[in-house]
Scaffold this active site. Structure first.
Site, PDB file in Angstrom:
ATOM      1  N   CYS A 117       2.097 -12.528   1.437  1.00 11.18           N
ATOM      2  CA  CYS A 117       3.005 -12.090   0.364  1.00 11.18           C
ATOM      3  C   CYS A 117       4.373 -12.784   0.429  1.00 11.18           C
ATOM      4  O   CYS A 117       5.096 -12.845  -0.561  1.00 11.18           O
ATOM      5  CB  CYS A 117       3.195 -10.576   0.411  1.00 11.18           C
ATOM      6  SG  CYS A 117       1.667  -9.691   0.137  1.00 11.18           S
ATOM      7  N   HIS A 251       9.871  -8.779  -3.526  1.00 14.49           N
ATOM      8  CA  HIS A 251       8.407  -8.789  -3.591  1.00 14.49           C
ATOM      9  C   HIS A 251       7.954  -7.448  -4.182  1.00 14.49           C
ATOM     10  O   HIS A 251       8.464  -6.392  -3.829  1.00 14.49           O
ATOM     11  CB  HIS A 251       7.850  -8.974  -2.176  1.00 14.49           C
ATOM     12  CG  HIS A 251       6.376  -8.775  -2.091  1.00 14.49           C
ATOM     13  ND1 HIS A 251       5.496  -9.350  -2.982  1.00 14.49           N
ATOM     14  CD2 HIS A 251       5.614  -8.051  -1.218  1.00 14.49           C
ATOM     15  CE1 HIS A 251       4.259  -9.001  -2.662  1.00 14.49           C
ATOM     16  NE2 HIS A 251       4.307  -8.216  -1.608  1.00 14.49           N
ATOM     17  N   ASN A 281       0.614  -5.569  -6.833  1.00 13.64           N
ATOM     18  CA  ASN A 281       1.029  -6.529  -5.809  1.00 13.64           C
ATOM     19  C   ASN A 281       0.211  -7.817  -5.975  1.00 13.64           C
ATOM     20  O   ASN A 281      -0.980  -7.829  -5.702  1.00 13.64           O
ATOM     21  CB  ASN A 281       0.803  -5.910  -4.421  1.00 13.64           C
ATOM     22  CG  ASN A 281       1.251  -6.814  -3.287  1.00 13.64           C
ATOM     23  OD1 ASN A 281       1.543  -7.994  -3.500  1.00 13.64           O
ATOM     24  ND2 ASN A 281       1.290  -6.273  -2.090  1.00 13.64           N
TER      25      ASN A 281
HETATM   26  O1  UT7 Z   1       2.884  -6.905   0.503  1.00 15.71           O
HETATM   27  C1  UT7 Z   1       2.989  -5.978   1.527  1.00 15.71           C
HETATM   28  C2  UT7 Z   1       1.717  -5.239   1.535  1.00 15.71           C
HETATM   29  N1  UT7 Z   1       1.633  -3.876   1.438  1.00 15.71           N
HETATM   30  C3  UT7 Z   1       2.560  -2.922   1.280  1.00 15.71           C
HETATM   31  O2  UT7 Z   1       3.725  -3.095   1.182  1.00 15.71           O
HETATM   32  C4  UT7 Z   1       2.015  -1.528   1.259  1.00 15.71           C
HETATM   33  C5  UT7 Z   1       2.806  -0.596   2.129  1.00 15.71           C
HETATM   34  N2  UT7 Z   1       2.274   0.747   2.120  1.00 15.71           N
HETATM   35  C6  UT7 Z   1       2.235   1.530   1.029  1.00 15.71           C
HETATM   36  O3  UT7 Z   1       2.636   1.108  -0.024  1.00 15.71           O
HETATM   37  C7  UT7 Z   1       1.733   2.951   1.166  1.00 15.71           C
HETATM   38  O4  UT7 Z   1       1.509   3.251   2.527  1.00 15.71           O
HETATM   39  C8  UT7 Z   1       0.450   3.235   0.360  1.00 15.71           C
HETATM   40  C9  UT7 Z   1       0.774   3.224  -1.123  1.00 15.71           C
HETATM   41  C10 UT7 Z   1      -0.605   2.194   0.669  1.00 15.71           C
HETATM   42  C11 UT7 Z   1      -0.118   4.625   0.715  1.00 15.71           C
HETATM   43  O5  UT7 Z   1       0.871   5.618   0.528  1.00 15.71           O
HETATM   44  P1  UT7 Z   1       1.124   6.712   1.654  1.00 15.71           P
HETATM   45  O6  UT7 Z   1       2.143   7.630   1.115  1.00 15.71           O
HETATM   46  O7  UT7 Z   1       1.445   5.998   2.918  1.00 15.71           O
HETATM   47  O8  UT7 Z   1      -0.276   7.448   1.708  1.00 15.71           O
HETATM   48  P2  UT7 Z   1      -1.264   7.661   2.939  1.00 15.71           P
HETATM   49  O9  UT7 Z   1      -1.906   6.372   3.310  1.00 15.71           O
HETATM   50  O10 UT7 Z   1      -0.594   8.440   4.002  1.00 15.71           O
HETATM   51  O11 UT7 Z   1      -2.354   8.583   2.289  1.00 15.71           O
HETATM   52  C12 UT7 Z   1      -2.055   9.935   1.863  1.00 15.71           C
HETATM   53  C13 UT7 Z   1      -3.340  10.558   1.347  1.00 15.71           C
HETATM   54  C14 UT7 Z   1      -4.529  10.415   2.298  1.00 15.71           C
HETATM   55  O12 UT7 Z   1      -5.287  11.613   2.214  1.00 15.71           O
HETATM   56  P3  UT7 Z   1      -5.201  12.725   3.376  1.00 15.71           P
HETATM   57  O13 UT7 Z   1      -5.595  12.025   4.633  1.00 15.71           O
HETATM   58  O14 UT7 Z   1      -3.759  13.160   3.368  1.00 15.71           O
HETATM   59  O15 UT7 Z   1      -6.161  13.766   2.912  1.00 15.71           O
HETATM   60  C15 UT7 Z   1      -5.320   9.285   1.702  1.00 15.71           C
HETATM   61  O16 UT7 Z   1      -6.702   9.355   1.991  1.00 15.71           O
HETATM   62  O17 UT7 Z   1      -3.733   9.923   0.136  1.00 15.71           O
HETATM   63  C16 UT7 Z   1      -5.109   9.512   0.218  1.00 15.71           C
HETATM   64  N3  UT7 Z   1      -5.274   8.294  -0.570  1.00 15.71           N
HETATM   65  C17 UT7 Z   1      -5.508   8.311  -1.886  1.00 15.71           C
HETATM   66  N4  UT7 Z   1      -5.676   9.310  -2.754  1.00 15.71           N
HETATM   67  C18 UT7 Z   1      -5.890   8.982  -4.036  1.00 15.71           C
HETATM   68  C19 UT7 Z   1      -5.176   7.002  -0.157  1.00 15.71           C
HETATM   69  N5  UT7 Z   1      -5.371   6.166  -1.190  1.00 15.71           N
HETATM   70  C20 UT7 Z   1      -5.577   6.954  -2.266  1.00 15.71           C
HETATM   71  C21 UT7 Z   1      -5.818   6.681  -3.622  1.00 15.71           C
HETATM   72  N6  UT7 Z   1      -5.965   7.722  -4.482  1.00 15.71           N
HETATM   73  N7  UT7 Z   1      -5.900   5.431  -4.105  1.00 15.71           N
END
Ligand code: UT7
Length: 324
Positions: A117, A251, A281
């Site tokens: 990225c 980004h 992204n």
């Molecule tokens: O270019 C650089 C690359 N990447 C980034 O910058 C990404 C950086 N990270 C993020 O943007 C965030 O961590 C995410 C958007 C990927 C995830 O957000 P989060 O607030 O960290 O969520 P999480 O991973 O802690 O997940 C929370 C819950 C989980 O369920 P439980 O375990 O609490 O029951 C996940 O299973 O949300 C669930 N979940 C979803 N639910 C609905 C994960 N993905 C999804 C989804 N739809 N697509």
């Protein structure tokens, strides 16, 4: 009075997005997710998906044509092509060589850079060094990706985040004593955390293409401090500060990361270019796509002070300050 030096001036930008729009609502029909979850956590509403038979080099080619048109230049005027991509058409030759062929260019050189990225920002610093060291006079720098090809469409934790697209910038040498063009850059990599964001396949390991794997929370945790680190370094190196900034072009990975970085850097949201809602992204394409939008709609103008930044797999992170 400052001395006359070779500076890397931005001559134009350009972009290209594939036609197909994939909305969150549409995605929710194939994986267990919702528009509400995706938008709240990331700021994304939709992304573009390249058509079957449409490759990274095609997206890059169209962005290049747009940048050439906006600069009123022809292919003869370019002496180096750099493509930043993680999703090349082939293992080799470079996507830059394929873009060169599509543009009908036979002179100069072309190569790819891989910093995921952060690729476009690494590309700005690379192009600036080539110009300042007189290895090139006019460079076509492109960030182009077809991330849809390496995303696991059954994995809701990653497939909702990415999109396809391309953005381009033409940088050219100018001898001047003015404070213009690329003023300073800062690049960083730390491979210690490579497994927090990677693709589980490759030529010399599995012999497969693989899929994106990410520990989202871990990436999020590192992102803001890494962005602050390089932006702060660039301000220090250039002698400018955030009060003087006209535009912040980050980004486009996640709106929450953009907001948190802006807050820490004391850059108001009115000065921040955000396209993540429409593009998601697009990795190395995200910064030039955002730039192209903000230049195209008249927000970024000649004389403006513009900060670019990115972070991604590697981890890699970097920033560049440009006087437009
Ligand atoms: O270019 C650089 C690359 N990447 C980034 O910058 C990404 C950086 N990270 C993020 O943007 C965030 O961590 C995410 C958007 C990927 C995830 O957000 P989060 O607030 O960290 O969520 P999480 O991973 O802690 O997940 C929370 C819950 C989980 O369920 P439980 O375990 O609490 O029951 C996940 O299973 O949300 C669930 N979940 C979803 N639910 C609905 C994960 N993905 C999804 C989804 N739809 N697509």
């Amino acid at each position: 009075m400052s001395k006359i030096e070779i500076k890397s001036i931005v001559r134009s930008v350009g972009s290209y997005l594939p036609k197909r729009i994939l909305t969150n609502d549409e995605l929710a029909k194939t994986v267990d997710t919702s528009d509400e979850w995706i938008f709240q956590r990331t700021g994304i509403h939709e992304r573009r998906i390249a058509a079957k038979g449409e490759f990274t080099s095609d997206l890059a080619y169209h962005a290049a044509i747009d940048a050439l048109k906006n600069a009123n230049l022809s292919t003869n005027d370019i002496d180096l092509i750099i493509v930043a991509t993680t999703t090349p058409d082939l293992t080799f030759p470079s996507t830059a060589a394929l873009v060169q062929q599509k543009l009908g260019i036979h002179h100069g050189a072309a190569f790819d850079i891989q910093a995921v990225c952060s690729g476009f920002v690494f590309g700005v610093a690379t192009a600036d060094s080539y110009i300042k060291n007189q290895l090139a006079k006019r460079i076509l720098l492109i960030g182009a990706e077809t991330f849809s090809r390496i995303v696991d469409w059954n994995d809701r934790t990653t497939c909702v985040l990415f999109g396809d697209g391309a953005g381009a910038m033409i940088l050219e040498a100018k001898e001047t004593d003015e404070d213009v063009g690329v003023l300073a850059s800062s690049l960083r990599t730390d491979g210690a955390d490579w497994d927090k964001l990677y693709v589980d396949g490759g030529v010399s390991s599995t012999g497969t293409i693989g899929h994106v794997k990410m520990q989202g929370k871990e990436v999020f945790k590192h992102a803001v401090s890494m962005i602050f680190d390089v932006v702060d370094d660039v301000f220090a190196k250039s002698g400018h500060n955030s009060d003087e900034l006209d535009w912040f072009v980050p980004h486009q990975a996640n709106k929450r990361i953009i907001d948190a970085a802006g807050k820490k850097l004391k850059i108001p949201s009115e000065k921040t270019v955000v396209t993540v809602q429409k593009h998601a992204n697009t990795s190395a394409a995200s910064v030039p796509l955002a730039l192209s939008q903000a230049v195209g709609d008249g927000r970024i103008k000649k004389g403006d002070l513009v900060m670019l930044e990115a972070m991604g797999g590697g981890f890699t992170w970097g920033a560049s300050l440009i006087r437009w």
